[in-house]
Write an enzyme that holds these catalytic residues in place. Sequence first.
Site, PDB file in Angstrom:
ATOM      1  N   VAL A  54       0.862  -1.176   0.000  1.00  0.00           N
ATOM      2  CA  VAL A  54       0.000   0.000   0.000  1.00  0.00           C
ATOM      3  C   VAL A  54       0.896   1.223   0.000  1.00  0.00           C
ATOM      4  O   VAL A  54       1.889   1.288   0.736  1.00  0.00           O
ATOM      5  CB  VAL A  54      -0.919   0.041   1.241  1.00  0.00           C
ATOM      6  CG1 VAL A  54      -1.863   1.248   1.175  1.00  0.00           C
ATOM      7  CG2 VAL A  54      -1.712  -1.249   1.385  1.00  0.00           C
ATOM      8  N   CYS A  55       0.571   2.199  -0.853  1.00  0.00           N
ATOM      9  CA  CYS A  55       1.273   3.482  -0.864  1.00  0.00           C
ATOM     10  C   CYS A  55       2.775   3.259  -1.110  1.00  0.00           C
ATOM     11  O   CYS A  55       3.155   2.509  -2.001  1.00  0.00           O
ATOM     12  CB  CYS A  55       0.993   4.196   0.461  1.00  0.00           C
ATOM     13  SG  CYS A  55       1.421   5.944   0.523  1.00  0.00           S
ATOM     14  N   THR A  56       3.636   3.894  -0.313  1.00  0.00           N
ATOM     15  CA  THR A  56       5.078   3.769  -0.518  1.00  0.00           C
ATOM     16  C   THR A  56       5.629   2.417  -0.061  1.00  0.00           C
ATOM     17  O   THR A  56       6.830   2.178  -0.163  1.00  0.00           O
ATOM     18  CB  THR A  56       5.829   4.898   0.198  1.00  0.00           C
ATOM     19  OG1 THR A  56       5.385   4.976   1.560  1.00  0.00           O
ATOM     20  CG2 THR A  56       5.585   6.235  -0.493  1.00  0.00           C
TER      21      THR A  56
ATOM     22  N   ALA B 299      -2.153   2.224  -4.715  1.00  0.00           N
ATOM     23  CA  ALA B 299      -1.684   3.610  -4.684  1.00  0.00           C
ATOM     24  C   ALA B 299      -1.711   4.152  -3.254  1.00  0.00           C
ATOM     25  O   ALA B 299      -1.532   3.400  -2.305  1.00  0.00           O
ATOM     26  CB  ALA B 299      -2.522   4.446  -5.647  1.00  0.00           C
TER      27      ALA B 299
END
Length: 207
Positions: free
Chosen positions: A99-101, A149
């Site tokens: 998730v995300c970074t 993202a």
Amino acid sequence: MDIVIPLFDGFEPLDAVGPYEVLAYVPDTTVRFVAAEPGLVQDVLGSLPVHVGTGYAEVERCDVLLVPGGGSFQTMVGDAAFLDWVRRIHAGTRFTTSVCTGSLVLGAAGLLNGLTATTHWDAAAQLESYGARYTAERVVRQDRVITSAGVSSGIDMALRLAALLSDETTAQAIQLYTEYDPQPPYRTGSVAKAPAEVLERAKSLWG
């Protein structure tokens, strides 16, 4: 079904808690948090410490690895022992996800080279520096690697993963039970939609 979520200081709360809320309802599934060492792990916002009882080195395999992002990714990508562990765990997972970074961690471990992947919009260049092809899609599946993202997209990813681990009816039932039916008050949830002044203010939130 064993799902493992590693937490390091500076993790983004919703990156971890959103998928946890969804995946913990999948039948016959256990979701575990692990850390560098057992003890308190502090989130990036500063008010949600999580007591984690297991060190990641104690885990030799799992069905799903889910790596959240936040400021914690900087520690994770700089920890060679942790990246070695990610590679070892990935070798035996049904799905390796982020998730995300968190996708930058997968990239640093060499798991995204040549793959299409996504991450937080502000980390696209960093993702591509690891050999991945960035796309702004909210959730991207490449065989058993699934990236999502920024922040809230982890919920979308977790619902898709729930269907893969069980069935679509179960995933839809979890979505209904959690009443996940987004109706945001503003149309500024992506770079493509947000005006310039909103984009600049967003960048300043963690600057």
